[in-house]
Design a protein around this motif. Structure first.
Motif, PDB file in Angstrom:
ATOM      1  N   ASN A  87       0.830  -3.312  -1.100  1.00  0.00           N
ATOM      2  CA  ASN A  87      -0.708  -2.992  -0.452  1.00  0.00           C
ATOM      3  C   ASN A  87      -1.632  -3.085  -0.316  1.00  0.00           C
ATOM      4  O   ASN A  87      -2.117  -3.470   0.437  1.00  0.00           O
ATOM      5  CB  ASN A  87       0.212  -1.365   0.226  1.00  0.00           C
ATOM      6  CG  ASN A  87       1.409  -0.963   0.417  1.00  0.00           C
ATOM      7  OD1 ASN A  87       1.128  -1.145   1.420  1.00  0.00           O
ATOM      8  ND2 ASN A  87       2.097   0.019  -0.300  1.00  0.00           N
ATOM      9  N   LEU A  88      -1.881  -3.571  -1.637  1.00  0.00           N
ATOM     10  CA  LEU A  88      -3.477  -3.813  -2.050  1.00  0.00           C
ATOM     11  C   LEU A  88      -3.547  -5.646  -1.447  1.00  0.00           C
ATOM     12  O   LEU A  88      -5.002  -6.102  -0.973  1.00  0.00           O
ATOM     13  CB  LEU A  88      -3.867  -4.065  -3.082  1.00  0.00           C
ATOM     14  CG  LEU A  88      -4.022  -2.145  -3.291  1.00  0.00           C
ATOM     15  CD1 LEU A  88      -4.695  -1.969  -5.019  1.00  0.00           C
ATOM     16  CD2 LEU A  88      -5.626  -1.473  -2.853  1.00  0.00           C
ATOM     17  N   LEU A  91      -5.333  -5.996   1.666  1.00  0.00           N
ATOM     18  CA  LEU A  91      -6.382  -5.614   2.034  1.00  0.00           C
ATOM     19  C   LEU A  91      -7.320  -7.259   2.477  1.00  0.00           C
ATOM     20  O   LEU A  91      -7.216  -8.193   1.979  1.00  0.00           O
ATOM     21  CB  LEU A  91      -7.409  -4.603   1.704  1.00  0.00           C
ATOM     22  CG  LEU A  91      -6.405  -3.111   1.862  1.00  0.00           C
ATOM     23  CD1 LEU A  91      -6.966  -2.799  -0.280  1.00  0.00           C
ATOM     24  CD2 LEU A  91      -6.878  -2.909   2.613  1.00  0.00           C
ATOM     25  N   PRO A  92      -8.188  -7.195   3.324  1.00  0.00           N
ATOM     26  CA  PRO A  92      -8.330  -5.623   4.673  1.00  0.00           C
ATOM     27  C   PRO A  92      -7.695  -6.287   5.366  1.00  0.00           C
ATOM     28  O   PRO A  92      -7.243  -6.947   5.688  1.00  0.00           O
ATOM     29  CB  PRO A  92      -9.676  -5.576   4.612  1.00  0.00           C
ATOM     30  CG  PRO A  92     -10.192  -7.513   5.019  1.00  0.00           C
ATOM     31  CD  PRO A  92      -9.406  -7.759   3.517  1.00  0.00           C
ATOM     32  N   TYR A  93      -6.943  -4.797   6.381  1.00  0.00           N
ATOM     33  CA  TYR A  93      -5.810  -5.012   7.206  1.00  0.00           C
ATOM     34  C   TYR A  93      -6.952  -5.266   8.539  1.00  0.00           C
ATOM     35  O   TYR A  93      -8.010  -4.247   8.273  1.00  0.00           O
ATOM     36  CB  TYR A  93      -5.078  -4.133   7.587  1.00  0.00           C
ATOM     37  CG  TYR A  93      -3.702  -4.176   6.962  1.00  0.00           C
ATOM     38  CD1 TYR A  93      -3.024  -4.711   7.033  1.00  0.00           C
ATOM     39  CD2 TYR A  93      -4.336  -3.856   5.181  1.00  0.00           C
ATOM     40  CE1 TYR A  93      -1.650  -5.019   6.317  1.00  0.00           C
ATOM     41  CE2 TYR A  93      -3.064  -3.725   4.388  1.00  0.00           C
ATOM     42  CZ  TYR A  93      -2.202  -4.686   4.713  1.00  0.00           C
ATOM     43  OH  TYR A  93      -1.184  -4.736   3.984  1.00  0.00           O
ATOM     44  N   ASP A  98      -5.742   1.607   9.622  1.00  0.00           N
ATOM     45  CA  ASP A  98      -4.396   0.612   8.479  1.00  0.00           C
ATOM     46  C   ASP A  98      -4.874   0.219   7.309  1.00  0.00           C
ATOM     47  O   ASP A  98      -4.867   0.624   6.175  1.00  0.00           O
ATOM     48  CB  ASP A  98      -4.471  -0.940   8.878  1.00  0.00           C
ATOM     49  CG  ASP A  98      -2.696  -1.041   9.172  1.00  0.00           C
ATOM     50  OD1 ASP A  98      -1.556  -0.508   9.070  1.00  0.00           O
ATOM     51  OD2 ASP A  98      -2.985  -2.245  10.511  1.00  0.00           O
ATOM     52  N   ASN A  99      -6.087   0.339   7.344  1.00  0.00           N
ATOM     53  CA  ASN A  99      -7.258   0.185   5.597  1.00  0.00           C
ATOM     54  C   ASN A  99      -6.934   1.846   5.292  1.00  0.00           C
ATOM     55  O   ASN A  99      -6.773   1.626   4.237  1.00  0.00           O
ATOM     56  CB  ASN A  99      -8.368  -0.857   6.128  1.00  0.00           C
ATOM     57  CG  ASN A  99      -8.257  -1.542   5.946  1.00  0.00           C
ATOM     58  OD1 ASN A  99      -8.168  -2.279   5.643  1.00  0.00           O
ATOM     59  ND2 ASN A  99      -9.012  -2.379   7.079  1.00  0.00           N
ATOM     60  N   ILE A 102      -3.762   2.389   3.937  1.00  0.00           N
ATOM     61  CA  ILE A 102      -3.568   1.906   3.153  1.00  0.00           C
ATOM     62  C   ILE A 102      -4.357   2.174   1.530  1.00  0.00           C
ATOM     63  O   ILE A 102      -3.345   3.172   0.423  1.00  0.00           O
ATOM     64  CB  ILE A 102      -3.850   0.209   2.157  1.00  0.00           C
ATOM     65  CG1 ILE A 102      -2.673  -0.603   4.296  1.00  0.00           C
ATOM     66  CG2 ILE A 102      -4.176  -0.520   1.531  1.00  0.00           C
ATOM     67  CD1 ILE A 102      -1.080  -0.269   3.493  1.00  0.00           C
TER      68      ILE A 102
END
Length: 129
Positions: A87-88, A91-93, A98-99, A102
């Motif tokens: 997931n990390l 980043l960034p989404y 979304d962020n 996450i």
């Protein structure tokens, strides 16, 4: 039943719901395009890989309740850390939502890791009766 198992199962359920919420919001926000990831077409195997990743929390719910304590502890630690790293890595989404999700997902992974690490199977108090 050992309360730690219930907390672990609850953590995995919460994580699964955060993932699903992100998918639903992505669709409603218009950030989803069928057959694409990051604006590029993807092969069918990519969707299978995504399904496998999304099945990890589902499988961990059942394992948290049914697997022997020793293997469960290590499986939980590995699965939670791998999902957090995965997931990390993205980043960034594009969307703030979304962020936020996450960050919430990584926090839930941290709780699951902490619970599994601190868990001492066999030390649970069994209520009388």
């Amino acid at each position: 039943m050992d309360p730690s198992r219930i907390v672990l199962a609850g953590g995995w359920i919460s994580l699964m719901l955060v993932y699903l919420l992100g998918d639903v919001l992505r669709i409603f926000a218009g950030d989803f395009r069928p057959g694409e990831m990051d604006g590029r077409p993807v092969a069918g195997w990519t969707w299978t890989l995504a399904a496998v990743v999304m099945l990890v929390p589902v499988a961990m719910i059942m394992l948290s309740l049914l697997a022997p304590a020793g293997p469960l502890r290590w499986t939980t630690l590995v699965a939670a850390v791998l999902l957090a790293v995965l997931n990390l890595a993205g980043l960034p989404y594009p969307g703030l939502y979304d962020n936020l999700l996450i960050v919430a997902g990584v926090a839930l992974n941290a709780v699951v890791v902490w619970q599994a690490w601190a868990w001492r199977p066999g030390l649970a108090v069994t209520p009388p009766g």
